[in-house]
Design a protein around this motif. Structure first.
Motif, PDB file in Angstrom:
ATOM      1  N   CYS A 152       2.136 -38.387  39.775  1.00  0.00           N
ATOM      2  CA  CYS A 152       2.432 -37.104  39.806  1.00  0.00           C
ATOM      3  C   CYS A 152       3.677 -36.946  39.338  1.00  0.00           C
ATOM      4  O   CYS A 152       4.069 -35.720  38.429  1.00  0.00           O
ATOM      5  CB  CYS A 152       2.271 -36.498  41.273  1.00  0.00           C
ATOM      6  N   THR A 153       4.734 -37.656  39.526  1.00  0.00           N
ATOM      7  CA  THR A 153       6.082 -37.592  39.155  1.00  0.00           C
ATOM      8  C   THR A 153       5.891 -37.833  37.394  1.00  0.00           C
ATOM      9  O   THR A 153       6.648 -37.148  36.546  1.00  0.00           O
ATOM     10  CB  THR A 153       6.947 -38.640  39.710  1.00  0.00           C
ATOM     11  N   LEU A 154       5.208 -38.878  37.220  1.00  0.00           N
ATOM     12  CA  LEU A 154       4.937 -39.215  35.552  1.00  0.00           C
ATOM     13  C   LEU A 154       4.283 -38.023  34.971  1.00  0.00           C
ATOM     14  O   LEU A 154       4.776 -37.648  33.783  1.00  0.00           O
ATOM     15  CB  LEU A 154       4.292 -40.296  35.382  1.00  0.00           C
ATOM     16  N   TYR A 155       3.326 -37.347  35.572  1.00  0.00           N
ATOM     17  CA  TYR A 155       2.940 -36.186  34.979  1.00  0.00           C
ATOM     18  C   TYR A 155       3.605 -35.143  34.820  1.00  0.00           C
ATOM     19  O   TYR A 155       3.848 -34.508  33.689  1.00  0.00           O
ATOM     20  CB  TYR A 155       1.655 -35.592  35.908  1.00  0.00           C
ATOM     21  N   GLN A 156       4.500 -34.736  35.762  1.00  0.00           N
ATOM     22  CA  GLN A 156       5.578 -33.774  35.735  1.00  0.00           C
ATOM     23  C   GLN A 156       6.853 -34.230  34.460  1.00  0.00           C
ATOM     24  O   GLN A 156       7.061 -33.164  33.668  1.00  0.00           O
ATOM     25  CB  GLN A 156       6.378 -33.481  36.874  1.00  0.00           C
ATOM     26  N   GLU A 157       6.845 -35.334  34.547  1.00  0.00           N
ATOM     27  CA  GLU A 157       7.949 -35.755  33.380  1.00  0.00           C
ATOM     28  C   GLU A 157       7.208 -35.730  32.245  1.00  0.00           C
ATOM     29  O   GLU A 157       8.003 -35.148  31.192  1.00  0.00           O
ATOM     30  CB  GLU A 157       8.559 -37.167  33.708  1.00  0.00           C
ATOM     31  N   ASN A 158       6.063 -36.140  31.857  1.00  0.00           N
ATOM     32  CA  ASN A 158       5.502 -35.966  30.588  1.00  0.00           C
ATOM     33  C   ASN A 158       5.277 -34.431  30.265  1.00  0.00           C
ATOM     34  O   ASN A 158       5.191 -33.819  29.109  1.00  0.00           O
ATOM     35  CB  ASN A 158       3.994 -36.707  30.693  1.00  0.00           C
ATOM     36  N   ARG A 159       4.712 -33.630  31.248  1.00  0.00           N
ATOM     37  CA  ARG A 159       4.628 -32.265  30.976  1.00  0.00           C
ATOM     38  C   ARG A 159       5.995 -31.701  30.394  1.00  0.00           C
ATOM     39  O   ARG A 159       5.936 -30.750  29.594  1.00  0.00           O
ATOM     40  CB  ARG A 159       4.014 -31.541  32.119  1.00  0.00           C
TER      41      ARG A 159
END
Length: 123
Positions: free
Chosen positions: A39-46
């Motif tokens: 989820c953290t990776l998703y937010q960073e990529n987003r």
């Protein structure tokens, strides 16, 4: 004395293995779960991907669906359905980035309940 060397070497090796195992278990217990990490990776990529996009490239509905997915800690099955070419391109890019980071496709929120039906041709 030569027979004492293998014994002391074995004790040292066992101590190192025990210490390393304890350290790994302790570190793992205090680290984020894989879902939290994704989820953290998703937010960073987003954030990175959206920073390179025009401000109004995605619709309010699309943005609200994605925000709800993130607000749930990426745990609820919230459908983020792309309807425009820009939204589909964004969903494809995010899918590639997240799969490269080790997330499976089932983690991603990009699903349309009735199947993909973009408002514009995709080619």
């Amino acid at each position: 004395m030569k027979s004492a060397q293998p014994t002391s070497l074995g004790i040292m090796l066992a101590s190192l293995i025990l210490t390393a195992t304890t350290l790994l278990i302790t570190t793992d217990a205090h680290s984020a779960t894989w879902r939290e990490t994704k989820c953290t990776l998703y937010q960073e990529n987003r954030d990175e991907t959206r920073a390179a996009m025009p401000a109004n490239a995605t619709s309010n509905a699309f943005n609200q669906q994605e925000d709800a997915f993130i607000a749930s800690g990426c745990t609820e099955r919230i459908y983020v359905c792309p309807h425009s070419k820009a939204e589909l391109a964004y969903a494809n890019l995010m899918s590639i980035k997240m799969m490269n980071a080790g997330a499976t496709g089932s983690f991603l929120p990009f699903v349309c309940e009735g199947g993909l039906q973009t408002d514009q041709p995709t080619q």
